[in-house]
Design a protein around this motif. Structure first.
Motif, PDB file in Angstrom:
ATOM      1  N   UNK A 123       1.209  -1.218  -0.129  1.00 28.66           N
ATOM      2  CA  UNK A 123       0.164   0.703   0.237  1.00 28.66           C
ATOM      3  C   UNK A 123       1.079   1.375   0.143  1.00 28.66           C
ATOM      4  N   UNK A 124       1.819   0.858   0.663  1.00 32.60           N
ATOM      5  CA  UNK A 124       3.038   2.352   0.852  1.00 32.60           C
ATOM      6  C   UNK A 124       3.239   2.483  -0.132  1.00 32.60           C
ATOM      7  N   UNK A 125       4.051   1.673  -1.372  1.00 28.81           N
ATOM      8  CA  UNK A 125       4.189   2.099  -2.575  1.00 28.81           C
ATOM      9  C   UNK A 125       3.527   2.089  -3.376  1.00 28.81           C
ATOM     10  N   UNK A 126       2.366   1.983  -3.794  1.00 31.04           N
ATOM     11  CA  UNK A 126       0.208   1.929  -4.401  1.00 31.04           C
ATOM     12  C   UNK A 126       0.508   3.649  -4.333  1.00 31.04           C
ATOM     13  N   UNK A 127       0.326   4.278  -2.899  1.00 36.26           N
ATOM     14  CA  UNK A 127      -0.028   5.438  -2.352  1.00 36.26           C
ATOM     15  C   UNK A 127       1.356   6.780  -2.640  1.00 36.26           C
ATOM     16  N   UNK A 128       2.969   6.075  -2.900  1.00 31.06           N
ATOM     17  CA  UNK A 128       3.449   7.124  -3.318  1.00 31.06           C
ATOM     18  C   UNK A 128       3.697   7.117  -5.041  1.00 31.06           C
ATOM     19  N   UNK A 129       3.534   6.169  -5.273  1.00 30.15           N
ATOM     20  CA  UNK A 129       3.225   6.052  -6.987  1.00 30.15           C
ATOM     21  C   UNK A 129       2.033   7.173  -6.818  1.00 30.15           C
ATOM     22  N   UNK A 130       0.528   7.025  -6.647  1.00 26.13           N
ATOM     23  CA  UNK A 130      -0.310   7.597  -7.378  1.00 26.13           C
ATOM     24  C   UNK A 130      -0.282   9.441  -6.934  1.00 26.13           C
ATOM     25  N   UNK A 131       0.433   9.646  -5.597  1.00 26.87           N
ATOM     26  CA  UNK A 131       0.626  11.178  -4.927  1.00 26.87           C
ATOM     27  C   UNK A 131       1.903  11.301  -5.695  1.00 26.87           C
ATOM     28  N   UNK A 132       2.675  10.980  -6.793  1.00 26.76           N
ATOM     29  CA  UNK A 132       3.634  10.683  -7.388  1.00 26.76           C
ATOM     30  C   UNK A 132       3.398  11.121  -8.570  1.00 26.76           C
ATOM     31  N   UNK A 133       1.951  10.428  -9.170  1.00 22.66           N
ATOM     32  CA  UNK A 133       1.588  10.823 -10.560  1.00 22.66           C
ATOM     33  C   UNK A 133      -0.114  12.152  -9.907  1.00 22.66           C
ATOM     34  N   UNK A 134      -0.055  12.561  -9.018  1.00 22.97           N
ATOM     35  CA  UNK A 134      -0.553  13.239  -9.367  1.00 22.97           C
ATOM     36  C   UNK A 134      -0.770  14.377  -8.945  1.00 22.97           C
ATOM     37  N   UNK A 135       0.675  14.696  -8.512  1.00 29.05           N
ATOM     38  CA  UNK A 135       1.478  15.996  -8.453  1.00 29.05           C
ATOM     39  C   UNK A 135       1.714  16.303  -9.219  1.00 29.05           C
ATOM     40  N   UNK A 136       2.187  15.290 -10.712  1.00 30.71           N
ATOM     41  CA  UNK A 136       2.502  15.727 -12.362  1.00 30.71           C
ATOM     42  C   UNK A 136       1.607  15.734 -12.957  1.00 30.71           C
ATOM     43  N   UNK A 137       0.225  15.871 -12.405  1.00 27.80           N
ATOM     44  CA  UNK A 137      -0.688  16.219 -12.896  1.00 27.80           C
ATOM     45  C   UNK A 137      -1.563  15.180 -14.025  1.00 27.80           C
ATOM     46  N   UNK A 138      -1.232  13.736 -13.451  1.00 27.35           N
ATOM     47  CA  UNK A 138      -1.733  12.975 -14.565  1.00 27.35           C
ATOM     48  C   UNK A 138      -2.826  11.688 -14.011  1.00 27.35           C
ATOM     49  N   UNK A 139      -2.974  11.885 -12.516  1.00 24.74           N
ATOM     50  CA  UNK A 139      -3.851  11.408 -11.583  1.00 24.74           C
ATOM     51  C   UNK A 139      -4.560  12.473 -11.126  1.00 24.74           C
ATOM     52  N   UNK A 140      -5.592  12.094 -10.151  1.00 17.62           N
ATOM     53  CA  UNK A 140      -6.444  12.733  -9.626  1.00 17.62           C
ATOM     54  C   UNK A 140      -7.467  12.266  -9.043  1.00 17.62           C
ATOM     55  N   UNK A 141      -7.476  12.726  -7.409  1.00 20.51           N
ATOM     56  CA  UNK A 141      -7.625  12.241  -6.485  1.00 20.51           C
ATOM     57  C   UNK A 141      -9.204  12.889  -5.584  1.00 20.51           C
ATOM     58  N   UNK A 142     -10.717  12.168  -5.928  1.00 22.35           N
ATOM     59  CA  UNK A 142     -12.059  12.989  -5.817  1.00 22.35           C
ATOM     60  C   UNK A 142     -12.762  11.674  -5.122  1.00 22.35           C
ATOM     61  N   UNK A 143     -12.732  12.072  -3.756  1.00 20.60           N
ATOM     62  CA  UNK A 143     -13.311  11.382  -2.559  1.00 20.60           C
ATOM     63  C   UNK A 143     -12.064   9.835  -2.345  1.00 20.60           C
ATOM     64  N   UNK A 144     -11.277  10.102  -1.509  1.00 22.32           N
ATOM     65  CA  UNK A 144     -10.233   8.529  -1.521  1.00 22.32           C
ATOM     66  C   UNK A 144      -9.865   8.068  -2.510  1.00 22.32           C
ATOM     67  N   UNK A 145     -10.673   8.340  -3.985  1.00 19.64           N
ATOM     68  CA  UNK A 145     -10.332   7.127  -5.419  1.00 19.64           C
ATOM     69  C   UNK A 145      -9.734   8.779  -5.992  1.00 19.64           C
TER      70      UNK A 145
END
Length: 256
Positions: free
Chosen positions: A44-66
């Protein structure tokens, strides 16, 4: 059409994981960190780090924990499509084709052994479908894809089947290699392909090739509900319109 790219000698694992995560978010239609971790079998820690990195770069968005794939990819896809000369050449004829038939007009090209919907134009009577511009599909499941396969060298078709297999989308999908090659031979002889509910139940499709200097550049189709896409209408109305459009696209592709 280009052959499949070779496997890298030294694959970058972080890059592979990044793309696995993006593809997973697409297939899951968004996911929480836990869902993504379970789906890909990563911490989970790896998944979270990848997601936050992608979110910071603008390729992923977070909506209601998803987390979901972001529109930044739309920018990249639009740019990639704009570089395809066939796209700009085909659009005017596809608009006329959709208007003339009232159904969907579709343009598909092959990349890495898959079919990619390069463009779609909707006629006034067209039904809603799950397909969208940019979507990748297995070539053997559609009239468009079978048309492309029919005009590729046999060794390239063998390579594509070896790589992607022949999975079924419906009970009508061709899943036998010998049956597929027989169908491709028939398509070359008659110069068009049918899709009778092979990818989507209730949907029929007919496609013709778009050739450039004797090689397959893509395929053009009209798709609609079985109730409106019987063989009589296809033969008398749809195919003449398709062939006219493909001919004009081919001429413009070759001489413009």
């Amino acid at each position: 059409m280009d052959a499949s790219p070779p496997e890298p000698n030294t694959p970058v694992k972080t890059a592979q994981t990044t793309f696995r995560i993006v593809e997973a978010l697409k297939s899951l239609d968004g996911a929480t960190v836990t869902e993504l971790s379970d789906h890909l079998d990563i911490p989970k820690s790896s998944a979270h780090n990848y997601l936050r990195t992608l979110e910071h770069a603008g390729y992923v968005v977070q909506r209601d924990q998803r987390y979901e794939v972001g529109l930044r990819f739309f920018d990249l896809g639009g740019y990639a499509r704009s570089r395809e000369r066939l796209y700009s050449i085909a659009i005017p004829e596809m608009e006329r084709l959709a208007d003339a038939t009232g159904e969907y007009a579709n343009l598909l090209v092959e990349e890495h052994g898959l079919g990619v919907f390069l463009a779609r134009e909707r006629g006034d009577d067209a039904v809603s479908l799950d397909s969208y511009t940019g979507q990748s599909v297995r070539l053997h499941t559609t009239a468009l894809g079978k048309t492309v396969l029919a005009y590729l060298p046999e060794e390239r078709v063998e390579e594509i089947v070896d790589r992607h297999g022949l999975p079924a989308k419906t009970e009508h999908t061709i899943t036998d290699r010998e049956e597929l090659f027989e169908a491709l031979s028939e398509i070359r002889q008659r110069e068009y392909a049918y899709d009778r509910q092979e990818r989507i139940k209730g949907l029929n499709c007919v496609a013709v090739p778009i050739l450039c200097d004797g090689e397959i550049a893509g395929s053009l189709s009209v798709s609609g509900p079985v109730s409106r896409m019987g063989e009589d209408r296809i033969e008398s109305e749809i195919l003449p319109e398709l062939r006219r459009a493909a001919n004009i696209i081919e001429l413009n592709q070759t001489h413009s």
